[in-house]
Design a protein around this motif. Structure first.
Motif, mmCIF file in Angstrom:
data_model
loop_
_atom_site.group_PDB
_atom_site.id
_atom_site.type_symbol
_atom_site.label_atom_id
_atom_site.label_comp_id
_atom_site.label_asym_id
_atom_site.label_seq_id
_atom_site.Cartn_x
_atom_site.Cartn_y
_atom_site.Cartn_z
ATOM 1 N N TRP A 235 0.819 -1.210 0.000
ATOM 2 C CA TRP A 235 0.000 0.000 0.000
ATOM 3 C C TRP A 235 0.857 1.265 0.000
ATOM 4 O O TRP A 235 0.416 2.314 -0.479
ATOM 5 N N PHE A 236 2.053 1.173 0.561
ATOM 6 C CA PHE A 236 2.793 2.384 0.910
ATOM 7 C C PHE A 236 4.046 2.536 0.052
ATOM 8 O O PHE A 236 4.902 1.651 0.015
ATOM 9 N N CYS A 243 -0.501 10.228 0.690
ATOM 10 C CA CYS A 243 -1.024 8.922 1.065
ATOM 11 C C CYS A 243 -2.078 9.147 2.139
ATOM 12 O O CYS A 243 -1.754 9.598 3.244
ATOM 13 N N ALA A 254 2.478 3.478 7.365
ATOM 14 C CA ALA A 254 3.068 4.314 6.322
ATOM 15 C C ALA A 254 4.444 4.819 6.741
ATOM 16 O O ALA A 254 5.393 4.806 5.942
ATOM 17 N N ARG A 257 7.093 2.289 6.362
ATOM 18 C CA ARG A 257 7.467 2.047 4.965
ATOM 19 C C ARG A 257 8.135 3.283 4.353
ATOM 20 O O ARG A 257 8.211 3.428 3.140
ATOM 21 N N VAL A 259 7.302 6.391 4.218
ATOM 22 C CA VAL A 259 6.499 7.514 3.738
ATOM 23 C C VAL A 259 6.650 8.638 4.758
ATOM 24 O O VAL A 259 6.498 8.413 5.960
ATOM 25 N N ILE A 264 1.617 12.160 4.411
ATOM 26 C CA ILE A 264 0.495 11.385 4.951
ATOM 27 C C ILE A 264 -0.625 12.310 5.405
ATOM 28 O O ILE A 264 -0.382 13.299 6.090
#
Length: 352
Positions: A235-236, A243, A254, A257, A259, A264
């Motif tokens: 997903w990330f 995101c 997130a 990962r 991000v 975010i």
């Protein structure tokens, strides 16, 4: 006409609980500059609506706007990538489209694409929904597939296989001109865990005129995570512009990962029109009255809307707690009682 408010697009895109809770995480302005390939058309689109979107939908034979009417030649277009592995991804895509239709009518047109079914080059890549249903019957298979795919080796293998076998066919998808406007999607939104890595590489490739798969993207790309309590690592992707996540747990996923916090936005889940509850008149008025950044770059203006501190999110909703309480009362839920929602899908395959 001037599309003066980037927040109207992203609020519409990610209008999770309509007049319900919107917990925005801190973010910073994202600057996006059109590539030279699109520079002439982008001048026109800025004066008409916003320099944001482009798309089509091959499953439809005629060009239609988000409202279902004949295509508006001046409309901006969004391509929403998903796969019918379960019902939630298409439902989220439809909810985003409906919110855009409600707020903007025919000014924005949405192209919802089941990219694997429509553009997967061969089995099993073009049969994910059927395989998903089979694994739902035998959840131990789903567990093995899901957990292996979340390992570092599984993630590398998945990326390698998809790039090797799907890059060309998925490029056709992201290049398509569904609304016959002479251009591809002006913005891409992902509502599926397997539509980040390769689409981002393809946009790099397209926006750099084939020079690179790793850099050069100018087309805005946003992920809307549709899982609640846990999410697969695919997903990330740190390469997205924004995101959107629905919970604290997924905010942390997130971050884990790589991000960045400024990428975010913590938000609710998209919900379909029938569950919106209250009409949008107050919301659209609040949006139209919200402060503008004055930045000439429409992307910076829109994404910058989410850089507001949490204390200032009242420019969207004046009294979030009262809205929640009203909706709970309307649904016959006790206002002050902790309420749990039990769902399946994602890492919770099988019966409940």
């Amino acid at each position: 006409m001037k599309f003066h408010n980037f927040s109207t697009i992203l609020l519409a895109l990610f209008l999770s609980q309509e007049q319900g809770s919107l917990a925005f995480a801190p973010s910073t302005t994202t600057q996006v500059t059109p590539s030279s390939k699109h520079s002439k058309s982008s001048i026109k689109y800025q004066s008409v609506c916003c320099n944001v979107l482009r798309g089509k939908f091959t499953a439809l034979s005629s060009t239609v706007s988000a409202s279902g009417n004949e295509s508006n030649p001046d409309a901006m277009t969004i391509q929403i990538l998903m796969s019918d592995t379960g019902g939630g991804h298409r439902a989220s895509a439809n909810a985003l489209r409906d919110a855009l239709q409600t707020l903007h009518g025919d000014k924005i047109e949405c192209d919802i694409v089941d990219i694997y079914t429509e553009y997967g080059p061969f089995w099993p890549l073009n049969s994910y929904p059927a395989i998903y249903k089979f694994m739902a019957e035998y959840s131990f298979l789903w567990k093995a597939f899901y957990e292996f795919g979340a390992t570092p080796f599984g993630l590398i293998l998945n990326e390698f296989l998809l790039e090797t076998f799907c890059f060309d066919s998925f490029t056709d998808c992201l290049s398509r001109d569904h609304f016959n406007k002479g251009r591809r999607a002006d913005m891409v939104v992902s509502v599926h865990p397997l539509t980040q890595e390769i689409p981002l590489k393809i946009l790099n490739f397209l926006d750099s005129n084939g020079k690179s798969r790793e850099s050069g993207r100018t087309t805005p790309f946003v992920t809307v995570v549709t899982d609640l309590g846990g999410a697969h690592p695919t997903w990330f992707n740190s390469g997205v512009d924004k995101c959107f996540v629905p919970s604290d747990a997924l905010y942390q996923c997130a971050i884990d990962r790589n991000v960045k916090p400024e990428q975010i936005v913590q938000h609710g889940l998209p919900i379909r029109r029938g569950f919106w509850g209250e009409n949008l008149s107050d919301v659209t008025k609040i949006i139209s009255d919200s402060p503008k950044s004055g930045n000439s770059n429409i992307f910076a203006d829109i994404f910058g809307r989410f850089s507001k501190e949490k204390d200032n999110k009242k420019f969207l909703f004046n009294d979030e707690s009262n809205i929640k309480n009203r909706m709970r009362s309307k649904l016959s839920l006790e206002v002050d009682t902790l309420t749990a929602l039990v769902v399946g899908g994602g890492d919770g395959m099988g019966g409940i």
